[in-house]
Enzyme design. Sequence first.
Site, mmCIF file in Angstrom:
data_model
loop_
_atom_site.group_PDB
_atom_site.id
_atom_site.type_symbol
_atom_site.label_atom_id
_atom_site.label_comp_id
_atom_site.label_asym_id
_atom_site.label_seq_id
_atom_site.Cartn_x
_atom_site.Cartn_y
_atom_site.Cartn_z
ATOM 1 N N LYS A 179 0.824 -1.219 0.000
ATOM 2 C CA LYS A 179 0.000 0.000 0.000
ATOM 3 C C LYS A 179 0.856 1.266 0.000
ATOM 4 C CE LYS A 179 -1.603 1.572 3.995
ATOM 5 N NZ LYS A 179 -1.472 2.954 4.483
ATOM 6 N N ASN A 180 1.833 1.305 0.912
ATOM 7 C CA ASN A 180 2.570 2.563 1.071
ATOM 8 C C ASN A 180 3.540 2.834 -0.074
ATOM 9 O OD1 ASN A 180 1.081 3.175 3.296
ATOM 10 N ND2 ASN A 180 2.615 2.474 4.779
ATOM 11 N N ARG B 295 -3.632 9.923 4.253
ATOM 12 C CA ARG B 295 -2.371 10.612 4.478
ATOM 13 C C ARG B 295 -1.700 10.965 3.153
ATOM 14 N NH1 ARG B 295 -0.787 13.483 8.279
ATOM 15 N NH2 ARG B 295 1.442 13.785 8.290
ATOM 16 N N CYS C 26 -4.434 8.063 9.717
ATOM 17 C CA CYS C 26 -4.680 7.493 11.039
ATOM 18 C C CYS C 26 -4.237 8.461 12.131
ATOM 19 C CB CYS C 26 -3.914 6.175 11.179
ATOM 20 S SG CYS C 26 -4.685 4.826 10.286
ATOM 21 N N ARG D 125 1.913 14.146 13.584
ATOM 22 C CA ARG D 125 2.204 13.989 12.162
ATOM 23 C C ARG D 125 2.365 15.315 11.400
ATOM 24 N NH1 ARG D 125 -1.046 8.843 9.869
ATOM 25 N NH2 ARG D 125 0.882 8.549 8.734
ATOM 26 N N PRO D 126 3.317 16.139 11.812
ATOM 27 C CA PRO D 126 3.557 17.396 11.072
ATOM 28 C C PRO D 126 4.145 17.122 9.692
ATOM 29 C CG PRO D 126 5.256 17.082 12.740
ATOM 30 C CD PRO D 126 4.277 15.946 12.905
ATOM 31 N N ILE D 127 4.156 18.134 8.819
ATOM 32 C CA ILE D 127 4.772 17.946 7.495
ATOM 33 C C ILE D 127 5.897 18.964 7.261
ATOM 34 C CG2 ILE D 127 2.824 16.776 6.377
ATOM 35 C CD1 ILE D 127 2.179 19.496 5.032
ATOM 36 N N ASP D 128 6.505 19.402 8.367
ATOM 37 C CA ASP D 128 7.558 20.415 8.244
ATOM 38 C C ASP D 128 8.761 19.937 7.421
ATOM 39 O OD1 ASP D 128 7.698 18.734 10.666
ATOM 40 O OD2 ASP D 128 9.650 19.683 10.919
ATOM 41 N N GLN D 129 9.052 18.645 7.453
ATOM 42 C CA GLN D 129 10.206 18.151 6.678
ATOM 43 C C GLN D 129 9.891 18.144 5.172
ATOM 44 O OE1 GLN D 129 13.245 17.648 8.200
ATOM 45 N NE2 GLN D 129 12.025 18.508 9.861
ATOM 46 N N ASP E 16 4.500 0.101 12.149
ATOM 47 C CA ASP E 16 3.233 -0.410 11.604
ATOM 48 C C ASP E 16 2.953 -1.858 12.031
ATOM 49 O OD1 ASP E 16 2.946 2.014 10.412
ATOM 50 O OD2 ASP E 16 3.401 1.343 8.384
ATOM 51 N N ILE F 154 8.357 6.092 17.096
ATOM 52 C CA ILE F 154 8.030 6.866 15.887
ATOM 53 C C ILE F 154 6.812 7.767 16.101
ATOM 54 C CG2 ILE F 154 7.570 6.731 13.394
ATOM 55 C CD1 ILE F 154 10.217 5.395 14.049
ATOM 56 N N ARG G 161 -8.890 0.344 4.721
ATOM 57 C CA ARG G 161 -7.993 1.284 4.046
ATOM 58 C C ARG G 161 -6.708 0.617 3.594
ATOM 59 N NH1 ARG G 161 -7.298 6.533 7.591
ATOM 60 N NH2 ARG G 161 -5.457 6.492 6.297
HETATM 61 C C1 EPZ Z 1 4.369 6.625 6.587
HETATM 62 O O1 EPZ Z 1 3.733 7.702 7.254
HETATM 63 C C2 EPZ Z 1 3.305 5.567 6.426
HETATM 64 N N1 EPZ Z 1 2.212 6.121 5.657
HETATM 65 C C3 EPZ Z 1 2.830 5.091 7.787
HETATM 66 O O2 EPZ Z 1 1.979 4.007 7.556
HETATM 67 C C4 EPZ Z 1 4.013 4.616 8.620
HETATM 68 O O3 EPZ Z 1 3.576 4.345 9.934
HETATM 69 C C5 EPZ Z 1 5.091 5.675 8.678
HETATM 70 O O4 EPZ Z 1 5.463 6.106 7.334
HETATM 71 C C6 EPZ Z 1 6.372 5.210 9.369
HETATM 72 O O5 EPZ Z 1 6.887 4.087 8.723
HETATM 73 C C7 EPZ Z 1 2.282 6.159 4.327
HETATM 74 O O6 EPZ Z 1 3.253 5.709 3.731
HETATM 75 C C8 EPZ Z 1 1.120 6.717 3.614
HETATM 76 P P1 EPZ Z 1 6.888 9.550 8.619
HETATM 77 P P2 EPZ Z 1 4.430 9.118 7.295
HETATM 78 O O7 EPZ Z 1 6.918 10.840 7.893
HETATM 79 O O8 EPZ Z 1 5.167 9.328 6.024
HETATM 80 C C9 EPZ Z 1 7.632 12.738 12.115
HETATM 81 C C10 EPZ Z 1 0.166 2.600 7.991
HETATM 82 O O9 EPZ Z 1 -0.306 2.015 8.984
HETATM 83 N N2 EPZ Z 1 7.585 13.760 11.049
HETATM 84 O O10 EPZ Z 1 7.933 8.533 8.322
HETATM 85 O O11 EPZ Z 1 3.406 10.099 7.684
HETATM 86 C C11 EPZ Z 1 6.296 12.043 12.317
HETATM 87 O O12 EPZ Z 1 5.447 12.776 13.154
HETATM 88 C C12 EPZ Z 1 0.657 4.014 8.104
HETATM 89 O O13 EPZ Z 1 0.222 2.096 6.859
HETATM 90 C C13 EPZ Z 1 7.844 15.066 11.348
HETATM 91 O O14 EPZ Z 1 8.102 15.435 12.503
HETATM 92 O O15 EPZ Z 1 5.462 8.897 8.466
HETATM 93 C C14 EPZ Z 1 6.746 10.733 12.900
HETATM 94 O O16 EPZ Z 1 7.009 10.903 14.273
HETATM 95 C C15 EPZ Z 1 0.331 4.696 9.359
HETATM 96 N N3 EPZ Z 1 7.815 15.995 10.330
HETATM 97 C C16 EPZ Z 1 8.067 10.449 12.187
HETATM 98 O O17 EPZ Z 1 8.499 11.709 11.688
HETATM 99 C C17 EPZ Z 1 7.554 15.640 9.042
HETATM 100 O O18 EPZ Z 1 7.542 16.513 8.184
HETATM 101 C C18 EPZ Z 1 7.989 9.485 11.030
HETATM 102 O O19 EPZ Z 1 6.900 9.851 10.175
HETATM 103 C C19 EPZ Z 1 7.295 14.297 8.751
HETATM 104 C C20 EPZ Z 1 7.304 13.367 9.767
#
Ligand code: EPZ
Length: 436
Positions: A22-23, A96, A120, A125-129, A309, A331, A401
Amino acid sequence: MEKYVIKGGRRLEGEVTIAGAKNAALGILAAAVLTDEECIIENVPYVQDTKVLLAAIENIGARVKYIDKHTVSICAGTIRDGKHLEVDDGNIRKIRAGYYLLGSLLGKYHYANVALPGGCDIGARPIDQHTKGFESLGANWEIVKGGKIVVRADELFGNHVYMDIVSVGATINIMLAAVLAQGKTTIENAAKEPHIVDVANFLNSMGANIKGAGTDVIRIRGVERLHKTEYSIIPDQIEAGTFMMMAAATGGNVLIKNVIPKHLEAISAKLNEIGAHVIEYDDSVRVMSDGRLKSTHIKTLPYPGFPTDMQPQMAVTLALSRGTSIITESIFENRFKYVSELARMGARISVEGNTAIITGVEGYTGANLVAPDLRAGAALVIAALAADGFSSVEDIKYILRGYEDFDGKIKGLGGAIELIDDDDDRSMQKFRLKVG
Ligand code: EPZ
């Protein structure tokens, strides 16, 4: 509303075939928009998240066609006026991965206007990066009325991006924005998940020049244009892991087919450690368990560490294992919401901050449960399959989902599960009569 009803206590046995990841699919479907030519993508999981993203891609004017249930053709050449597109069709806010259209539309049209992502509720889950990466490439962004984010640039220029946090989403989004940018982009401290590599391979098959995906430094040399491709998505590591846990927790013996065993190493290692037996073949794994499992300690980490996950599914299994286990979730800060549901089945878990302390119990008793999110929902289904008696799991929209034909696959392994309409008492009675 639909729910699962389950009668637990059966060992799961047989074979199950895993769908596409999926991802990875979500990144790849968004990436297809980067070319005007046709992309044919195979092994797309037929789950709610991919359907919602495909609908959004179609709504901005691309031609999207299911060739068969798992093969999709996307042609973005029909998109008109890329500089004024708006991605907001109501459903996209619920997932997401809508945010991947930020990277791909910015990369192609230098303009993206997308509803802010949902997904979820497992943490802030910020998007600052993501935005930091876009800014490094020369874009600016703002949040506009209606909960949308607009990112625009006159031109995109390759740059050095250091990610403060290892982020799957930001790594993919920066790749999407950078493949058509002028010059070289380096992403440092990049995520290394198998789906990062899959998205990079897909982009390279379209003519992109990405090196190093799967390591923590990804180097991208911008190209002028991307072209058509045909590509097959890798198997879903987390769906596979979920069925592996299901076999272990029910004392079963299951052959899990269409997997890449290397992607499952962290999960296999922990299962072996607690006393289940995992045998790896070329593209399948067998998990056997006599149900007598023992405790361990786990910390979730970015790949190749133990995946967040899989944390709820592992917890459900450990709560049935002898001794005291400790799980540290590093995480997401809100990923223990299933614990109160499990407690009603007799599990003994206490949560302190990002740590769950699990005291193994002999067994679970069936209960009426509510899925709090996708993976936790799947974990509750595992608990119900291992429990004594009848259970129900509500709010399965989360599970749908990310898992294709979840109940069908479980039935194929001998599990007693039925998807029924919430208000239909007759279906419940029929299920009780059927499974005895
Ligand atoms: C992806 O989410 C997956 N979703 C998630 O899968 C998965 O849990 C996660 O990666 C970790 O492996 C999709 O691929 C659609 P991250 P993502 O950015 O990209 C922090 C599932 O069950 N962060 O790797 O949103 C964040 O808050 C789902 O299939 C920032 O601070 O995860 C977290 O603590 C749920 N700023 C950590 O980084 C940012 O800009 C990792 O998040 C981005 C993230």
